[in-house]
Design a protein around this motif. Structure first.
Motif, mmCIF file in Angstrom:
data_model
loop_
_atom_site.group_PDB
_atom_site.id
_atom_site.type_symbol
_atom_site.label_atom_id
_atom_site.label_comp_id
_atom_site.label_asym_id
_atom_site.label_seq_id
_atom_site.Cartn_x
_atom_site.Cartn_y
_atom_site.Cartn_z
ATOM 1 N N ASN A 68 0.829 -1.197 0.000
ATOM 2 C CA ASN A 68 0.000 0.000 0.000
ATOM 3 C C ASN A 68 0.873 1.260 0.000
ATOM 4 O O ASN A 68 0.581 2.232 -0.690
ATOM 5 N N ASP A 69 1.948 1.213 0.774
ATOM 6 C CA ASP A 69 2.901 2.328 0.796
ATOM 7 C C ASP A 69 3.543 2.521 -0.577
ATOM 8 O O ASP A 69 3.770 3.648 -1.011
ATOM 9 N N LEU A 70 3.836 1.404 -1.255
ATOM 10 C CA LEU A 70 4.428 1.470 -2.591
ATOM 11 C C LEU A 70 3.474 2.154 -3.569
ATOM 12 O O LEU A 70 3.892 2.993 -4.365
ATOM 13 N N LEU A 71 2.186 1.832 -3.516
ATOM 14 C CA LEU A 71 1.211 2.483 -4.398
ATOM 15 C C LEU A 71 1.183 3.997 -4.156
ATOM 16 O O LEU A 71 1.129 4.783 -5.104
ATOM 17 N N ALA A 72 1.245 4.383 -2.881
ATOM 18 C CA ALA A 72 1.253 5.807 -2.541
ATOM 19 C C ALA A 72 2.509 6.484 -3.082
ATOM 20 O O ALA A 72 2.457 7.616 -3.583
ATOM 21 N N GLU A 73 3.633 5.786 -2.990
ATOM 22 C CA GLU A 73 4.897 6.332 -3.491
ATOM 23 C C GLU A 73 4.884 6.447 -5.017
ATOM 24 O O GLU A 73 5.312 7.452 -5.582
ATOM 25 N N LEU A 74 4.357 5.419 -5.677
ATOM 26 C CA LEU A 74 4.363 5.406 -7.147
ATOM 27 C C LEU A 74 3.478 6.493 -7.750
ATOM 28 O O LEU A 74 3.793 7.026 -8.805
ATOM 29 N N GLU A 75 2.373 6.825 -7.086
ATOM 30 C CA GLU A 75 1.510 7.862 -7.645
ATOM 31 C C GLU A 75 2.164 9.248 -7.582
ATOM 32 O O GLU A 75 1.745 10.164 -8.272
ATOM 33 N N LYS A 76 3.215 9.387 -6.765
ATOM 34 C CA LYS A 76 3.944 10.653 -6.670
ATOM 35 C C LYS A 76 5.238 10.640 -7.475
ATOM 36 O O LYS A 76 5.919 11.659 -7.571
ATOM 37 N N ASP A 77 5.581 9.474 -8.034
ATOM 38 C CA ASP A 77 6.803 9.318 -8.812
ATOM 39 C C ASP A 77 6.820 10.277 -10.001
ATOM 40 O O ASP A 77 5.791 10.473 -10.667
ATOM 41 N N GLN A 78 7.973 10.874 -10.266
ATOM 42 C CA GLN A 78 8.098 11.883 -11.325
ATOM 43 C C GLN A 78 7.740 11.323 -12.696
ATOM 44 O O GLN A 78 7.105 11.998 -13.501
ATOM 45 N N SER A 87 0.852 17.934 -11.304
ATOM 46 C CA SER A 87 1.885 17.804 -10.281
ATOM 47 C C SER A 87 1.398 17.027 -9.061
ATOM 48 O O SER A 87 2.203 16.518 -8.290
ATOM 49 N N ASP A 88 0.086 16.923 -8.877
ATOM 50 C CA ASP A 88 -0.473 16.228 -7.722
ATOM 51 C C ASP A 88 -1.405 15.108 -8.172
ATOM 52 O O ASP A 88 -2.102 15.234 -9.182
ATOM 53 N N PRO A 89 -1.437 14.012 -7.411
ATOM 54 C CA PRO A 89 -2.354 12.917 -7.736
ATOM 55 C C PRO A 89 -3.808 13.360 -7.640
ATOM 56 O O PRO A 89 -4.152 14.267 -6.876
ATOM 57 N N GLU A 90 -4.665 12.687 -8.427
ATOM 58 C CA GLU A 90 -6.101 12.948 -8.346
ATOM 59 C C GLU A 90 -6.595 12.537 -6.967
ATOM 60 O O GLU A 90 -6.006 11.686 -6.316
ATOM 61 N N GLY A 91 -7.701 13.113 -6.553
ATOM 62 C CA GLY A 91 -8.271 12.779 -5.258
ATOM 63 C C GLY A 91 -8.887 11.397 -5.250
ATOM 64 O O GLY A 91 -9.084 10.769 -6.287
ATOM 65 N N ARG A 92 -9.179 10.922 -4.065
ATOM 66 C CA ARG A 92 -9.880 9.664 -3.820
ATOM 67 C C ARG A 92 -9.140 8.443 -4.365
ATOM 68 O O ARG A 92 -9.737 7.455 -4.737
ATOM 69 N N PHE A 93 -7.808 8.536 -4.441
ATOM 70 C CA PHE A 93 -6.928 7.416 -4.790
ATOM 71 C C PHE A 93 -7.185 6.834 -6.182
ATOM 72 O O PHE A 93 -6.923 5.657 -6.422
ATOM 73 N N LYS A 94 -7.668 7.657 -7.097
ATOM 74 C CA LYS A 94 -7.946 7.169 -8.459
ATOM 75 C C LYS A 94 -6.684 6.680 -9.146
ATOM 76 O O LYS A 94 -6.696 5.677 -9.857
ATOM 77 N N GLU A 95 -5.567 7.374 -8.945
ATOM 78 C CA GLU A 95 -4.323 6.977 -9.595
ATOM 79 C C GLU A 95 -3.721 5.735 -8.944
ATOM 80 O O GLU A 95 -3.108 4.917 -9.625
ATOM 81 N N ARG A 96 -3.911 5.591 -7.647
ATOM 82 C CA ARG A 96 -3.433 4.369 -6.992
ATOM 83 C C ARG A 96 -4.150 3.154 -7.585
ATOM 84 O O ARG A 96 -3.560 2.104 -7.763
ATOM 85 N N ILE A 153 9.675 -4.515 -7.862
ATOM 86 C CA ILE A 153 8.392 -4.232 -8.500
ATOM 87 C C ILE A 153 8.345 -2.763 -8.911
ATOM 88 O O ILE A 153 7.894 -2.424 -9.998
ATOM 89 N N ARG A 154 8.829 -1.886 -8.038
ATOM 90 C CA ARG A 154 8.854 -0.460 -8.342
ATOM 91 C C ARG A 154 9.679 -0.206 -9.602
ATOM 92 O O ARG A 154 9.305 0.571 -10.467
ATOM 93 N N LYS A 155 10.833 -0.880 -9.730
ATOM 94 C CA LYS A 155 11.659 -0.720 -10.921
ATOM 95 C C LYS A 155 10.933 -1.222 -12.166
ATOM 96 O O LYS A 155 11.048 -0.630 -13.236
ATOM 97 N N GLY A 156 10.174 -2.309 -12.015
ATOM 98 C CA GLY A 156 9.400 -2.842 -13.132
ATOM 99 C C GLY A 156 8.364 -1.850 -13.628
ATOM 100 O O GLY A 156 8.160 -1.696 -14.833
ATOM 101 N N VAL A 157 7.719 -1.147 -12.706
ATOM 102 C CA VAL A 157 6.743 -0.115 -13.102
ATOM 103 C C VAL A 157 7.463 1.011 -13.828
ATOM 104 O O VAL A 157 6.993 1.495 -14.860
ATOM 105 N N GLY A 158 8.626 1.421 -13.311
ATOM 106 C CA GLY A 158 9.403 2.479 -13.974
ATOM 107 C C GLY A 158 9.793 2.092 -15.385
ATOM 108 O O GLY A 158 9.711 2.904 -16.304
ATOM 109 N N GLN A 159 10.158 0.826 -15.592
ATOM 110 C CA GLN A 159 10.527 0.368 -16.937
ATOM 111 C C GLN A 159 9.304 0.342 -17.840
ATOM 112 O O GLN A 159 9.407 0.648 -19.030
ATOM 113 N N ALA A 160 8.161 -0.021 -17.300
ATOM 114 C CA ALA A 160 6.935 -0.065 -18.099
ATOM 115 C C ALA A 160 6.505 1.333 -18.522
ATOM 116 O O ALA A 160 5.985 1.520 -19.620
ATOM 117 N N LEU A 161 6.717 2.319 -17.640
ATOM 118 C CA LEU A 161 6.333 3.684 -17.975
ATOM 119 C C LEU A 161 7.307 4.256 -18.993
ATOM 120 O O LEU A 161 7.003 5.037 -19.818
#
Length: 161
Positions: A68-78, A87-96, A153-161
């Motif tokens: 859950n912490d990882l999802l929160a971190e990833l939605e703020k990833d540059q 610059s900010d995530p959408e409300g209500r955890f839509k991006e998570r 897993i975080r690195k895998g998301v970065g590679q996918a993006l």
């Protein structure tokens, strides 16, 4: 009752204080610590009151921990911010929820379509598939992961993006 708005308990008339103090508070203790499906169901039922929570808001409350912490971190990833825009995530955890869907879909697609995951798996080993049919299954699958695996897993998301 509008005359009571904004007042502290000690500022209320004595009769109102006594009425509050004499009112019973009912509670039931249910030990659902290990049964995540039951925990999710109970939380979902209890929170159908004033403001309807969306599925991701419920998952955010029920499934605490490193994933859950990882999802929160990833939605703020540059990189994610550039892809999603703003610059900010959408409300209500839509991006998570979008990021969680990435994990859920990446583990269900046939191998021919798994280019980012293949790269990840060569480096860090296989990602366990989600156990449930709903997105909460992805939480179950990833929640117990150790910090090193979540970093991969975080690195895998970065590679996918």
């Amino acid at each position: 009752m509008n005359s009571l708005n904004g007042k502290l308990f000690k500022e209320l008339p004595k009769e109102h204080q006594e009425k509050i103090l004499d009112s019973p508070i009912r509670s039931i203790v249910i030990d659902a610590a290990k049964n995540m499906d039951l925990r999710y169901e109970i939380f979902e039922r209890l929170n159908r009151g004033s403001m309807q929570l969306n599925e991701q808001e419920i998952r955010n409350c029920v499934y605490r921990g490193p994933f859950n912490d990882l999802l929160a971190e990833l939605e703020k990833d540059q990189t994610w911010r550039k892809v999603k825009g703003g610059s900010d995530p959408e409300g209500r955890f839509k991006e998570r929820e979008m990021i969680l869907r990435f994990f859920a879909f990446a583990n269900r697609l046939p191998p021919i379509h798994r280019k980012p995951q293949e790269v990840y798996e060569r480096i860090h080993g296989p990602i366990r598939p989600p156990r449930g049919a709903r997105l909460k299954g992805s939480y179950d699958a990833f929640q117990a992961d150790n910090a090193e695996h979540l970093c991969g897993i975080r690195k895998g998301v970065g590679q996918a993006l």
